[in-house]
Design an enzyme around this catalytic site. Structure first.
Site, PDB file in Angstrom:
ATOM      1  CE1 TYR A   1      -4.065   1.805   0.358  1.00  0.00           C
ATOM      2  CE2 TYR A   1      -3.292   2.550   2.499  1.00  0.00           C
ATOM      3  CZ  TYR A   1      -4.204   2.615   1.463  1.00  0.00           C
ATOM      4  OH  TYR A   1      -5.248   3.494   1.539  1.00  0.00           O
TER       5      TYR A   1
ATOM      6  NE  ARG B   1      -6.714  12.290  -5.551  1.00  0.00           N
ATOM      7  CZ  ARG B   1      -6.707  11.205  -4.757  1.00  0.00           C
ATOM      8  NH1 ARG B   1      -5.849  10.204  -4.924  1.00  0.00           N
ATOM      9  NH2 ARG B   1      -7.585  11.095  -3.795  1.00  0.00           N
TER      10      ARG B   1
ATOM     11  CE  LYS C   1      -7.064   3.057  -1.447  1.00  0.00           C
ATOM     12  NZ  LYS C   1      -7.268   3.909  -0.284  1.00  0.00           N
TER      13      LYS C   1
ATOM     14  CD  GLU D   1      -9.351   4.520  -3.257  1.00  0.00           C
ATOM     15  OE1 GLU D   1     -10.216   3.916  -2.603  1.00  0.00           O
ATOM     16  OE2 GLU D   1      -8.713   5.497  -2.807  1.00  0.00           O
ATOM     17  CG  ASP D   2      -6.618   7.152  -5.817  1.00  0.00           C
ATOM     18  OD1 ASP D   2      -7.253   7.533  -4.806  1.00  0.00           O
ATOM     19  OD2 ASP D   2      -5.449   6.747  -5.745  1.00  0.00           O
TER      20      ASP D   2
ATOM     21  CG  ASP E   1     -11.322   4.833   0.191  1.00  0.00           C
ATOM     22  OD1 ASP E   1     -11.793   4.833   1.342  1.00  0.00           O
ATOM     23  OD2 ASP E   1     -10.135   4.566  -0.074  1.00  0.00           O
ATOM     24  CG  ASP E   2      -9.809   8.919  -3.072  1.00  0.00           C
ATOM     25  OD1 ASP E   2      -8.782   8.589  -2.467  1.00  0.00           O
ATOM     26  OD2 ASP E   2     -10.197   8.350  -4.116  1.00  0.00           O
TER      27      ASP E   2
ATOM     28  CG  ASN F   1      -1.323   8.963   1.261  1.00  0.00           C
ATOM     29  OD1 ASN F   1      -0.613   8.976   2.249  1.00  0.00           O
ATOM     30  ND2 ASN F   1      -2.626   8.731   1.296  1.00  0.00           N
TER      31      ASN F   1
HETATM   32  N1  LIG Z   1      -4.653   9.905   4.042  1.00  0.00           N
HETATM   33  C1  LIG Z   1      -5.666   9.494   3.313  1.00  0.00           C
HETATM   34  O1  LIG Z   1      -6.388   8.527   3.666  1.00  0.00           O
HETATM   35  C2  LIG Z   1      -5.961  10.161   2.023  1.00  0.00           C
HETATM   36  C3  LIG Z   1      -5.094  11.051   1.489  1.00  0.00           C
HETATM   37  N2  LIG Z   1      -5.394  11.668   0.312  1.00  0.00           N
HETATM   38  C4  LIG Z   1      -4.367  12.536  -0.259  1.00  0.00           C
HETATM   39  O2  LIG Z   1      -4.807  13.872  -0.290  1.00  0.00           O
HETATM   40  C5  LIG Z   1      -4.253  14.513  -1.426  1.00  0.00           C
HETATM   41  C6  LIG Z   1      -5.351  15.237  -2.169  1.00  0.00           C
HETATM   42  O3  LIG Z   1      -6.330  14.327  -2.580  1.00  0.00           O
HETATM   43  P1  LIG Z   1      -7.757  14.854  -3.088  1.00  0.00           P
HETATM   44  O4  LIG Z   1      -8.361  15.757  -2.115  1.00  0.00           O
HETATM   45  O5  LIG Z   1      -8.514  13.658  -3.481  1.00  0.00           O
HETATM   46  O6  LIG Z   1      -7.317  15.640  -4.395  1.00  0.00           O
HETATM   47  P2  LIG Z   1      -8.076  16.802  -5.161  1.00  0.00           P
HETATM   48  O7  LIG Z   1      -7.408  16.944  -6.460  1.00  0.00           O
HETATM   49  O8  LIG Z   1      -9.531  16.592  -5.100  1.00  0.00           O
HETATM   50  O9  LIG Z   1      -7.753  18.097  -4.264  1.00  0.00           O
HETATM   51  C7  LIG Z   1      -6.501  18.690  -4.161  1.00  0.00           C
HETATM   52  C8  LIG Z   1      -6.702  20.028  -3.518  1.00  0.00           C
HETATM   53  O10 LIG Z   1      -5.434  20.583  -3.253  1.00  0.00           O
HETATM   54  C9  LIG Z   1      -5.453  21.918  -3.703  1.00  0.00           C
HETATM   55  N3  LIG Z   1      -4.116  22.424  -4.044  1.00  0.00           N
HETATM   56  C10 LIG Z   1      -3.373  22.139  -5.129  1.00  0.00           C
HETATM   57  N4  LIG Z   1      -2.231  22.830  -5.094  1.00  0.00           N
HETATM   58  C11 LIG Z   1      -2.273  23.575  -3.977  1.00  0.00           C
HETATM   59  C12 LIG Z   1      -1.394  24.508  -3.405  1.00  0.00           C
HETATM   60  N5  LIG Z   1      -0.244  24.820  -3.966  1.00  0.00           N
HETATM   61  N6  LIG Z   1      -1.763  25.088  -2.247  1.00  0.00           N
HETATM   62  C13 LIG Z   1      -2.928  24.781  -1.665  1.00  0.00           C
HETATM   63  N7  LIG Z   1      -3.804  23.904  -2.152  1.00  0.00           N
HETATM   64  C14 LIG Z   1      -3.477  23.304  -3.302  1.00  0.00           C
HETATM   65  C15 LIG Z   1      -6.348  21.919  -4.914  1.00  0.00           C
HETATM   66  O11 LIG Z   1      -6.758  23.244  -5.183  1.00  0.00           O
HETATM   67  P3  LIG Z   1      -7.794  23.643  -6.330  1.00  0.00           P
HETATM   68  O12 LIG Z   1      -9.125  23.222  -5.792  1.00  0.00           O
HETATM   69  O13 LIG Z   1      -7.644  25.099  -6.448  1.00  0.00           O
HETATM   70  O14 LIG Z   1      -7.384  22.881  -7.537  1.00  0.00           O
HETATM   71  C16 LIG Z   1      -7.459  21.013  -4.409  1.00  0.00           C
HETATM   72  O15 LIG Z   1      -8.385  21.724  -3.662  1.00  0.00           O
HETATM   73  C17 LIG Z   1      -3.527  13.430  -2.223  1.00  0.00           C
HETATM   74  O16 LIG Z   1      -2.148  13.504  -1.951  1.00  0.00           O
HETATM   75  C18 LIG Z   1      -4.073  12.147  -1.683  1.00  0.00           C
HETATM   76  O17 LIG Z   1      -3.112  11.104  -1.714  1.00  0.00           O
HETATM   77  C19 LIG Z   1      -6.567  11.470  -0.347  1.00  0.00           C
HETATM   78  C20 LIG Z   1      -7.461  10.572   0.135  1.00  0.00           C
HETATM   79  C21 LIG Z   1      -7.197   9.794   1.334  1.00  0.00           C
HETATM   80  C1  LIG Z   2      -5.222   6.850   0.716  1.00  0.00           C
HETATM   81  C2  LIG Z   2      -5.884   7.260  -0.497  1.00  0.00           C
HETATM   82  O1  LIG Z   2      -6.962   6.791  -0.807  1.00  0.00           O
HETATM   83  C3  LIG Z   2      -5.269   8.242  -1.337  1.00  0.00           C
HETATM   84  O2  LIG Z   2      -4.239   8.804  -0.984  1.00  0.00           O
HETATM   85  O3  LIG Z   2      -5.820   8.497  -2.410  1.00  0.00           O
HETATM   86 MG   LIG Z   3      -7.432   7.102  -2.823  1.00  0.00          MG
END
Ligand SMILES: NC(=O)C1=CN([C@@H]2O[C@H](COP(=O)(O)OP(=O)(O)OC[C@H]3O[C@@H](n4cnc5c(N)ncnc54)[C@H](OP(=O)(O)O)[C@@H]3O)[C@@H](O)[C@H]2O)C=CC1
Ligand SMILES: CC(=O)C(=O)O
Ligand SMILES: [Mg+2]
Length: 558
Positions: free
Chosen positions: A96, A149, A167, A239-240, A262-263, A404
């Site tokens: 993972y 993504r 997963k 997912e993603d 999931d995200d 991540n």
């Molecule tokens: N720990 C966990 O279980 C999980 C972790 N994650 C992680 O979270 C991260 C984001 O995932 P997710 O939310 O799905 O992705 P999205 O693409 O949906 O969201 C990313 C967000 O980050 C913002 N962003 C991009 N660049 C910047 C910057 N320079 N400064 C501030 N904000 C910024 C984007 O802004 P804008 O809206 O303006 O484009 C957007 O709002 C990934 O790394 C993923 O691996 C995700 C799911 C689960």
């Molecule tokens: C953990 C997870 O689902 C992610 O980083 O997208």
């Molecule tokens: Mg994910």
């Protein structure tokens, strides 16, 4: 009954679900006609695990370890799950995050054997037939991605298949969902990643992503075909997917199918669990906090929405709860009437009547959050200066670096503890090693949806839950947080230790099943008298199955 029960001879060894390698007994070797195809010494499963771990540890790097683990999964699935279940802490970062991220980036090179289904846009019109090619019939859980993504690594197209595979390994490894119920699935609609399109080893379609109506029709056909092929109660975990598809597909399908994202939702649940545990350390009520999310995407919006539900339970109105939550996106603080725009409907819920601020450090000064939660996928953003600021106005600042894989984390555990003089509560999406600081050992928790989705999957496949309302993610969060002990909190852990994950996942599944039966959402009747016992008896254990033909209803051998 699986077709595999009738394998005989060399085929028994070639099928990962029936192979036991050197653990086949003399009787089995003779009856199955594999005597002589294995060395004479018979190993116990314990010795097999030990031998595998010894080999694994001697490999030069994590990618090699990933490959070794996945080839074990192909060769001897039971042994693979025994290894994962007995060495979860050590193997989880390999199957993972973070290693799975690297594996996806290198998927074209390391791909050996398909572990799931690839459905491409060219299969439009006959997706059902492709699904029918999967050899197992009783599929109860699909993890599907279109690879746009992948973690914080962006569009990896078809190479994103590593994610559903990883997963679903955790469905089994962490919760005991039987592997034969699980199907990893890649929807290949192309990729906009130019490097991949020019990579001769790329595994997917060499075309740009299909979008708009063609994309939507394709996803629609997939949902219908999966439901027709595997039953309407088959769980479909998204997912993603990229932000622009994730929210709308969730809204479109959540009441029609047994599905969740999931995200958005799994992440929300694990984060709220971590938040509920953290306030036991900081000794504040939930609504006595200010939450600053760095990132305003799937993860952050999901977390914010569930946090509002949690604050409502403390008696706050939705409006007042939203006032406690601030988001930062790529354009800075999410505020109303921002000249640079970029506000979608989800962000607008949390847009405040404030002047725009772009720098995170200035935003921290202006908002003075008690929680700083990163999910932007941009890598180090919580600088020492920002972390020190957090410690200057909080006795115990809460810092979650959830992006991540590790390279995208907002800060490391070491950085967080050092900059806050050991006072912060810390969790991260990918694991960090324990930190020794000023004579104390801190154990960083892993704020990852892997604490949630396996338990959700276990509840759904055992009790045949038909829909997954938002409430289930709140219940999962509360159950998870309630399992955190005072001893965990004392070393900084806001999640239960991974060693207990099998039982933790079952506890989550039981809580969800209770709710599902109360609300007429579970299709398995009658309701089992003792849900815990029932679910436990349905949890997969990585023990070799009886394969002696004498124990089967076996046709006469020549
Ligand atoms: N720990 C966990 O279980 C999980 C972790 N994650 C992680 O979270 C991260 C984001 O995932 P997710 O939310 O799905 O992705 P999205 O693409 O949906 O969201 C990313 C967000 O980050 C913002 N962003 C991009 N660049 C910047 C910057 N320079 N400064 C501030 N904000 C910024 C984007 O802004 P804008 O809206 O303006 O484009 C957007 O709002 C990934 O790394 C993923 O691996 C995700 C799911 C689960
Ligand atoms: C953990 C997870 O689902 C992610 O980083 O997208
Ligand atoms: Mg994910």
């Amino acid at each position: 009954m699986s077709y595999r029960r009738y394998l005989i001879g060399r085929d028994v060894l070639l099928d990962g679900r029936t192979d036991k390698g050197t653990a086949f007994s003399i009787e089995e070797r003779q009856a199955l006609r594999i005597h002589g195809l294995l060395p004479p010494s018979i190993a116990s499963p314990e010795l097999q695990v030990e031998r595998f771990m010894e080999n694994l540890r001697n490999l030069p790097d994590d990618l090699s370890r990933y490959i070794a683990l996945l080839s074990l999964q192909d060769r001897n699935e039971t042994l693979f799950y025994r290894v994962v279940m007995e060495h979860t802490q050590e193997t989880m970062p390999l199957v993972y995050t973070p290693t799975v991220g690297l594996a996806c980036q290198k998927y074209g090179l390391i791909f050996a054997k398909p572990k799931g289904l690839f459905v491409s846009i060219h299969d439009k019109g006959h997706i059902y037939d492709v699904l029918a090619n999967w050899p197992e019939h009783d599929i109860r859980a699909i993890v599907v991605t279109d690879g746009e993504r992948i973690l914080g690594l962006g569009d990896l197209g078809c190479n994103g298949m590593g994610i559903p595979v990883g997963k679903l390994s955790l469905y089994t490894g962490l919760a005991g969902v039987a592997p034969e119920y699980c199907l990893p699935l890649m929807l290949d609609v192309g990729t906009n990643n130019k490097t991949l399109l020019n990579d001769k080893y790329y595994l997917g379609l060499r075309q740009n992503r299909v979008t708009g109506k063609e994309y939507d029709d394709f996803i629609d056909e997939f949902m219908q075909a999966a439901s027709k092929r595997f039953g309407h109660q088959c769980l479909i975990q998204f997912e993603d997917f990229a932000n622009h598809n994730a929210f709308r597909l969730l809204a479109k399908y959540r009441d029609q199918y047994c599905t969740f994202n999931d995200d958005i939702q799994g992440t929300a649940s694990v984060a709220v669990a971590g938040i509920l545990s953290s306030i036991r350390i900081t000794q504040r009520s939930l609504s006595d906090n200010i939450f600053l999310f760095y990132g305003a995407g799937e993860a952050s919006i999901g977390m914010s929405d569930l946090l509002v539900i949690a604050m409502e339970r403390e008696g706050l109105s939705v409006e007042d709860a939203r006032k406690k939550i601030f988001l930062v996106d790529s354009k800075g603080l999410v505020v109303k009437n921002r000249p640079t725009g970029g506000l979608n409907e989800e962000k607008k819920r949390y847009a405040h009547e404030l002047e725009p601020i772009t720098q995170l450090s200035d935003i921290v000064d202006a908002i003075k959050p008690t929680f700083l939660i990163g999910a932007a996928g941009q890598g180090p953003a919580f600088t020492r200066e920002i972390l020190e600021k957090m410690a200057s106005f909080n006795k115990h600042p809460v810092i979650f670096a959830l992006s991540n894989p590790t390279s995208k984390a907002e800060c490391t555990a070491q950085e967080a503890y050092e900059a806050t003089n050991g006072q912060c509560v810390f969790a991260s999406g990918s694991p960090f090693p324990n930190v020794e600081y000023q004579g104390k050992t801190y154990i960083p928790g892993q704020g990852n949806n892997s604490y949630i989705f396996p338990g959700v999957g276990l509840a759904v496949v055992t009790c045949r839950i038909r829909h997954i309302p938002e409430e289930l993610f709140y219940i999962a969060a509360k159950t998870l947080s309630d399992l955190v002990t005072e001893e965990d909190l004392a070393v900084g852990l806001v999640y239960p230790s991974l060693e207990k994950i099998h039982d933790v996942s079952r506890s989550i599944a039981v809580s969800l099943a209770e709710y599902a039966y109360e609300h007429n959402l579970a299709a398995l009747y009658p309701k089992p008298d003792n849900l815990d016992q029932f679910i436990k008896s349905n949890q997969y254990t990585a023990n070799y199955r009886d394969v002696l033909p004498s124990k089967w209803d076996w046709p006469k051998l020549n």
